[in-house]
Scaffold this motif. Structure first.
Motif, PDB file in Angstrom:
ATOM      1  N   SER A 289      -7.124   3.439 -22.623  1.00  0.00           N
ATOM      2  CA  SER A 289      -5.409   4.061 -24.040  1.00  0.00           C
ATOM      3  C   SER A 289      -4.906   5.469 -23.423  1.00  0.00           C
ATOM      4  N   VAL A 290      -4.940   6.115 -22.234  1.00  0.00           N
ATOM      5  CA  VAL A 290      -3.976   7.023 -21.666  1.00  0.00           C
ATOM      6  C   VAL A 290      -2.678   6.451 -21.957  1.00  0.00           C
ATOM      7  N   LEU A 291      -3.320   4.774 -20.853  1.00  0.00           N
ATOM      8  CA  LEU A 291      -1.962   3.885 -20.141  1.00  0.00           C
ATOM      9  C   LEU A 291      -1.213   3.765 -21.401  1.00  0.00           C
ATOM     10  N   VAL A 292      -2.430   2.649 -22.170  1.00  0.00           N
ATOM     11  CA  VAL A 292      -0.996   2.854 -23.642  1.00  0.00           C
ATOM     12  C   VAL A 292      -0.376   3.560 -24.045  1.00  0.00           C
ATOM     13  N   ALA A 293      -0.991   4.782 -24.806  1.00  0.00           N
ATOM     14  CA  ALA A 293      -0.254   5.881 -24.924  1.00  0.00           C
ATOM     15  C   ALA A 293       1.003   5.883 -24.126  1.00  0.00           C
ATOM     16  N   VAL A 294       1.064   5.641 -23.058  1.00  0.00           N
ATOM     17  CA  VAL A 294       2.062   6.299 -22.300  1.00  0.00           C
ATOM     18  C   VAL A 294       3.245   4.855 -22.181  1.00  0.00           C
ATOM     19  N   ARG A 295       2.584   4.127 -22.193  1.00  0.00           N
ATOM     20  CA  ARG A 295       3.461   2.802 -22.432  1.00  0.00           C
ATOM     21  C   ARG A 295       3.897   3.126 -23.184  1.00  0.00           C
ATOM     22  N   ALA A 296       4.057   3.241 -24.533  1.00  0.00           N
ATOM     23  CA  ALA A 296       3.819   3.723 -25.915  1.00  0.00           C
ATOM     24  C   ALA A 296       5.066   4.057 -26.114  1.00  0.00           C
ATOM     25  N   ARG A 297       4.456   5.487 -25.700  1.00  0.00           N
ATOM     26  CA  ARG A 297       5.865   6.632 -25.326  1.00  0.00           C
ATOM     27  C   ARG A 297       6.981   6.080 -24.855  1.00  0.00           C
ATOM     28  N   ILE A 298       7.004   5.403 -23.148  1.00  0.00           N
ATOM     29  CA  ILE A 298       8.188   4.653 -23.183  1.00  0.00           C
ATOM     30  C   ILE A 298       9.143   3.760 -24.084  1.00  0.00           C
ATOM     31  N   ALA A 299       8.091   3.190 -24.428  1.00  0.00           N
ATOM     32  CA  ALA A 299       9.215   1.887 -24.938  1.00  0.00           C
ATOM     33  C   ALA A 299       9.170   3.031 -26.354  1.00  0.00           C
TER      34      ALA A 299
END
Length: 297
Positions: free
Chosen positions: A58-68
């Protein structure tokens, strides 16, 4: 020979520049003590890696979403600005460093110093003559005990202290400030109380112990840093014993005069103490850790 003590952690982690890593590697090829220190850092790194826990998905998904999201519309978002420029709030930083050093000094050190100082002040208050000679002997001894005990050169976390952004000089100076400052404050209050009780003038009582206290603190600190706390305290105690013998008339006149000249609040005494402190702080970052020093002996 300069030992790359401050660079060993970076060398093991692989974060040094190529030229610095090559210089450290060349030094390690001929220095057994530094190889031992580097092996300790590798052991620390292995222990840290063994306890690493992968980040939740979930943390990795949130980071990718923030970068996108930051690149939405074809333009990256502006990088966040720091709340303060590097080096800002020096007073708050200094207070924080001092507060942490206060916590790192063992309670036994403060307890022993408090007992000796209170006993000395009580003896000075009950003295039939002036309290100055008593304070001139007691307060420097307490300062030497506090500085040697507070330095803690054999503490297990010395390698981590060397790896923090706060320099070794700053940590040592903060520890010295806490130890000697506490003794100075307590002795100054005690001298004021004695003065109000009619044991002597406040200025004379202060001058009786200030110079010797600074000198013995410098001796204890410098030798604790360069060698080890036991040596610093031993030499300071030897000077203290000479002063006691000189005061009792047990020494030769010439030797007694030399000891008496050192045991005064004068510019030469303060200059010698300042030179010792400056020299110890200058060489501190290049010294190997106490554990390595023991391996060499």
């Amino acid at each position: 020979m300069r030992h790359p003590t401050d660079q060993l952690a970076g060398y093991v982690a692989g974060t040094l520049l190529d030229r610095d890593a090559a210089a450290v590697a060349a030094h390690l090829s001929r220095c057994v003590a530094c190889r031992q220190d580097a092996a300790g850092w590798r052991h620390v790194a292995e222990g840290v890696r063994a306890r690493e826990v992968p980040a939740p998905v979930s943390v990795l998904v949130a980071v990718r979403a923030r970068i996108a999201a930051s690149y939405a519309g074809g333009r990256a978002a502006a990088p966040p600005a720091y709340g303060a420029a590097p080096g800002a709030h020096p007073v708050a930083r200094a207070v924080g460093v001092l507060a942490y050093q206060w916590r790192l000094v063992g309670w036994r050190v403060w307890g022993v110093c408090a007992v000796v100082l209170v006993a000395g002040l009580a003896l000075a208050a009950s003295a039939s003559a002036s309290a100055e000679p008593v304070l001139a002997v007691v307060v420097p001894l307490v300062a030497a005990l506090a500085v040697a005990g507070a330095y803690g050169g054999d503490e297990p976390a010395i390698e981590l202290i060397r790896a923090t952004p706060t320099s070794v000089r700053t940590v040592l100076l903060a520890r010295l400030t806490v130890a000697s400052g506490a003794v100075f404050g307590a002795a100054a209050i005690g001298s004021l109380v004695l003065s109000l009780a009619g044991a002597g003038g406040a200025g004379g009582l202060l001058a009786a112990w200030l110079g010797p206290m600074v000198l013995l603190s410098a001796v204890s600190f410098a030798l604790s840093v360069v060698w080890r706390p036991a040596v610093g305290l031993s030499v300071a105690l030897a000077l203290w014993v000479l002063r006691v013998l000189a005061a009792s008339g047990s020494l030769d006149g010439a030797v007694s005069g030399m000891v008496g000249a050192l045991w005064q609040t004068s510019w030469p005494t303060l200059a010698v103490a300042a030179a010792m402190l400056a020299g110890a702080l200058a060489v501190a970052p290049d010294l190997p850790s106490p554990r390595v020093a023991r391996l060499r002996s």
